[in-house]
Design an enzyme around this catalytic site. Structure first.
Site, PDB file in Angstrom:
ATOM      1  N   GLU A 110       1.294  -3.870  -1.547  1.00 23.45           N
ATOM      2  CA  GLU A 110       0.128  -3.563  -2.376  1.00 23.45           C
ATOM      3  C   GLU A 110      -0.758  -2.516  -1.709  1.00 23.45           C
ATOM      4  O   GLU A 110      -0.711  -2.334  -0.498  1.00 23.45           O
ATOM      5  CB  GLU A 110      -0.706  -4.841  -2.593  1.00 23.45           C
ATOM      6  CG  GLU A 110      -0.653  -5.391  -4.000  1.00 23.45           C
ATOM      7  CD  GLU A 110      -1.342  -4.521  -5.054  1.00 23.45           C
ATOM      8  OE1 GLU A 110      -1.482  -3.304  -4.888  1.00 23.45           O
ATOM      9  OE2 GLU A 110      -1.734  -5.097  -6.075  1.00 23.45           O
ATOM     10  N   ASP A 111      -1.573  -1.865  -2.505  1.00 29.99           N
ATOM     11  CA  ASP A 111      -2.529  -0.904  -1.941  1.00 29.99           C
ATOM     12  C   ASP A 111      -3.754  -1.610  -1.371  1.00 29.99           C
ATOM     13  O   ASP A 111      -4.202  -1.312  -0.268  1.00 29.99           O
ATOM     14  CB  ASP A 111      -2.946   0.141  -2.991  1.00 29.99           C
ATOM     15  CG  ASP A 111      -3.469  -0.465  -4.294  1.00 29.99           C
ATOM     16  OD1 ASP A 111      -3.438  -1.712  -4.462  1.00 29.99           O
ATOM     17  OD2 ASP A 111      -3.914   0.310  -5.161  1.00 29.99           O
ATOM     18  N   ASP A 114      -8.488  -7.171  -3.351  1.00 28.56           N
ATOM     19  CA  ASP A 114      -9.936  -7.198  -3.584  1.00 28.56           C
ATOM     20  C   ASP A 114     -10.296  -8.637  -3.990  1.00 28.56           C
ATOM     21  O   ASP A 114     -10.398  -9.512  -3.129  1.00 28.56           O
ATOM     22  CB  ASP A 114     -10.200  -6.144  -4.664  1.00 28.56           C
ATOM     23  CG  ASP A 114     -11.654  -5.955  -5.026  1.00 28.56           C
ATOM     24  OD1 ASP A 114     -12.476  -6.798  -4.688  1.00 28.56           O
ATOM     25  OD2 ASP A 114     -11.984  -4.949  -5.673  1.00 28.56           O
ATOM     26  N   PHE A 164     -16.132   0.872  -2.745  1.00 27.94           N
ATOM     27  CA  PHE A 164     -15.022   1.376  -3.547  1.00 27.94           C
ATOM     28  C   PHE A 164     -14.400   2.569  -2.839  1.00 27.94           C
ATOM     29  O   PHE A 164     -15.087   3.522  -2.504  1.00 27.94           O
ATOM     30  CB  PHE A 164     -15.475   1.762  -4.949  1.00 27.94           C
ATOM     31  CG  PHE A 164     -14.317   1.889  -5.897  1.00 27.94           C
ATOM     32  CD1 PHE A 164     -13.738   0.760  -6.448  1.00 27.94           C
ATOM     33  CD2 PHE A 164     -13.763   3.127  -6.180  1.00 27.94           C
ATOM     34  CE1 PHE A 164     -12.622   0.866  -7.279  1.00 27.94           C
ATOM     35  CE2 PHE A 164     -12.649   3.235  -7.013  1.00 27.94           C
ATOM     36  CZ  PHE A 164     -12.095   2.096  -7.570  1.00 27.94           C
ATOM     37  N   ARG A 177      -5.526   9.811  -6.155  1.00 31.92           N
ATOM     38  CA  ARG A 177      -4.403   9.106  -5.508  1.00 31.92           C
ATOM     39  C   ARG A 177      -3.725   9.988  -4.464  1.00 31.92           C
ATOM     40  O   ARG A 177      -3.123   9.495  -3.522  1.00 31.92           O
ATOM     41  CB  ARG A 177      -3.361   8.687  -6.553  1.00 31.92           C
ATOM     42  CG  ARG A 177      -3.819   7.602  -7.516  1.00 31.92           C
ATOM     43  CD  ARG A 177      -2.619   7.049  -8.262  1.00 31.92           C
ATOM     44  NE  ARG A 177      -2.986   6.320  -9.484  1.00 31.92           N
ATOM     45  CZ  ARG A 177      -3.331   5.050  -9.509  1.00 31.92           C
ATOM     46  NH1 ARG A 177      -3.390   4.355  -8.406  1.00 31.92           N
ATOM     47  NH2 ARG A 177      -3.630   4.453 -10.656  1.00 31.92           N
TER      48      ARG A 177
HETATM   49  P1  IMP Z   1      -7.849  -7.456  -7.239  1.00 36.62           P
HETATM   50  O1  IMP Z   1      -7.077  -8.114  -8.319  1.00 36.62           O
HETATM   51  O2  IMP Z   1      -9.337  -7.551  -7.482  1.00 36.62           O
HETATM   52  O3  IMP Z   1      -7.488  -7.899  -5.860  1.00 36.62           O
HETATM   53  O4  IMP Z   1      -7.616  -5.899  -7.340  1.00 36.62           O
HETATM   54  C1  IMP Z   1      -6.385  -5.381  -7.247  1.00 36.62           C
HETATM   55  C2  IMP Z   1      -6.336  -3.959  -7.729  1.00 36.62           C
HETATM   56  O5  IMP Z   1      -7.628  -3.414  -8.039  1.00 36.62           O
HETATM   57  C3  IMP Z   1      -5.811  -3.083  -6.638  1.00 36.62           C
HETATM   58  O6  IMP Z   1      -4.389  -3.110  -6.587  1.00 36.62           O
HETATM   59  C4  IMP Z   1      -6.362  -1.738  -7.040  1.00 36.62           C
HETATM   60  O7  IMP Z   1      -5.538  -1.139  -8.002  1.00 36.62           O
HETATM   61  C5  IMP Z   1      -7.716  -2.057  -7.647  1.00 36.62           C
HETATM   62  N1  IMP Z   1      -8.815  -1.903  -6.668  1.00 36.62           N
HETATM   63  C6  IMP Z   1      -9.530  -2.873  -6.058  1.00 36.62           C
HETATM   64  N2  IMP Z   1     -10.444  -2.347  -5.212  1.00 36.62           N
HETATM   65  C7  IMP Z   1     -10.279  -0.987  -5.277  1.00 36.62           C
HETATM   66  C8  IMP Z   1     -10.915   0.130  -4.606  1.00 36.62           C
HETATM   67  O8  IMP Z   1     -11.822   0.023  -3.765  1.00 36.62           O
HETATM   68  N3  IMP Z   1     -10.450   1.371  -4.964  1.00 36.62           N
HETATM   69  C9  IMP Z   1      -9.453   1.582  -5.864  1.00 36.62           C
HETATM   70  N4  IMP Z   1      -8.839   0.559  -6.488  1.00 36.62           N
HETATM   71  C10 IMP Z   1      -9.241  -0.705  -6.209  1.00 36.62           C
HETATM   72 MG    MG Z   2      -2.901  -1.951  -7.242  1.00 40.30          MG
END
Ligand code: IMP
Ligand code: MG
Length: 191
Positions: A110-111, A114, A164, A177
């Site tokens: 994963e990238d 969050d 962010f 990206r």
């Molecule tokens: P989560 O479900 O809240 O953990 O978020 C997962 C997805 O939200 C990540 O795979 C990203 O695509 C996006 N995301 C969360 N935080 C960021 C950020 O700081 N920058 C860009 N994308 C984010």
């Molecule tokens: Mg993602």
């Protein structure tokens, strides 16, 4: 050819709304460490790296080349953020794996984690498919907004504050990206 490095510097310097958090050198050093660790821990396993599109594409490309094993790769696409910076809470599977993971040792790539909502749902889905093991590698860990506190990240690139960020695969409204570094967006409303 020197176009690559000068383009990166230009992008960085001409966007006053970005503040570099990790540069390309710091990133490649960390990826080499993660690759070495995974190489050691998966030497007797059938490793499949599952990249979560689109955000993991750059991390995936670098990480797989840092692992000295005969691994295979696959991709899934899920959508959790529609546009902009707010989580919708919904997780939609847009593209499933091309190959079965039964009896394989999977690392989901994963990238960023969050809230953890996306990954938890994804791991639930993959968990029912008979893999021998499933672990998680996330380039970034943003622990503060975590809702799924029980989510364990086995391989983390960097832990970051609750800001962010963009670049190295991560987007803001589908842009940035391609930046070869991770940057904080100072004013997300100005993206
Ligand atoms: P989560 O479900 O809240 O953990 O978020 C997962 C997805 O939200 C990540 O795979 C990203 O695509 C996006 N995301 C969360 N935080 C960021 C950020 O700081 N920058 C860009 N994308 C984010
Ligand atoms: Mg993602």
């Amino acid at each position: 050819m020197s176009a690559g490095s000068s383009a990166a510097a230009t992008t960085e310097f001409t966007n006053p709304n970005l503040e570099v958090l990790f540069n390309a050198g710091q990133i490649s050093e960390r990826i080499a460490e993660l690759g070495a660790q995974i190489t050691e821990e998966y030497s007797d396993k059938e490793l499949v790296l599952v990249g979560v599109l689109k955000g993991s594409c750059v991390f995936m490309a670098d990480l797989m080349r840092a692992i000295d094993l005969p691994l295979t790769i696959d991709f899934m696409a899920v959508s959790s953020y529609k546009d902009g910076t707010q989580s919708s809470g919904d997780v939609e599977i847009l593209k499933d794996l091309s190959n079965p993971i039964r009896d394989k040792d999977v690392i989901v790539v994963e990238d960023i984690v969050d809230t953890g909502l996306t990954l938890s749902r994804l791991l639930e889905i993959l968990g029912s498919r008979g893999a021998r093991s499933i672990r998680l590698a996330s380039f970034l860990d943003k622990p503060e907004p975590r809702i799924k506190k029980e989510l364990k990240i086995d391989y983390t690139g960097f832990v970051i504050p609750n800001r962010f960020v963009v670049g190295y695969g991560l987007d803001a409204a589908s842009r940035y990206r391609n930046l070869p570094f991770i940057a904080v967006v100072k004013d997300p409303s100005a993206v």
